[in-house]
Design a protein around this motif. Sequence first.
Motif: not given
Length: 245
Positions: A62-88
Amino acid sequence: MIHNIEHTTLFNGNVTVYQPEQGYRFALDSVVLAAFTPAKDHQTVLELGIGVGAASLALAFQHPNITIHGIEIQTDIIPITQKNIDANGWTNRFKVFSGNLTTRLVDGHYYDHVMMNPPFFEGHTYTDSPYAHKTLSHGESDGLLKDWIHEAHRALKSRGYITIVHTARRLDEILSLLTEKFGGIEVFPLWPKLGTPAKRVLVRARKSVNSPMKLHAGLVLHQEDGTFTPESAQIIHQGQKINAI
């Protein structure tokens, strides 16, 4: 490590999302949370409990020029999050950190927005899922609701926005916690169907302001036949922002 991952999309295929086939899976809550977060170009956003990143990915679309940080306690989820970021193709706009609510992402860094979809259930009031990451996402264990709101306040710039999606039954608690440190509170109910009680609410507020609270008319999600209303379909399928005035 989560091995069974499925591919889906948001906004008619414009946003790629990978998620576990079983256990925790993102839902409509992520999309409406992004739709109600009033980000503007070149602002910074922190998502507490980013999960696979669905809400942040929707906001980035929705906002092509924003910067986003995320924090996640579940370390096994983070590789999936990074995969989504890279895929887009948004690697230069995102950073994801492993940690709990007290993790300082960048020392001295403050955000224009903090958004969150905290666990809905108080401790010991829910049945554990067979999937540990689903249990952790649904029930308070790492931090209480007051801890989530406290950390959002700490991370925000003066006049920055906190945006929350939560269960309607805890609205009184949310308002009580927000009024201690925030102003300009806005409540936006989500009605499952016309004439039925709201099950979800969107709430946003601003740090260091004293504006009065505003109760919006909200959004009816489904028609009598179970399909989305035209208004909700534009938000969920097209990525339209919620225009709450």
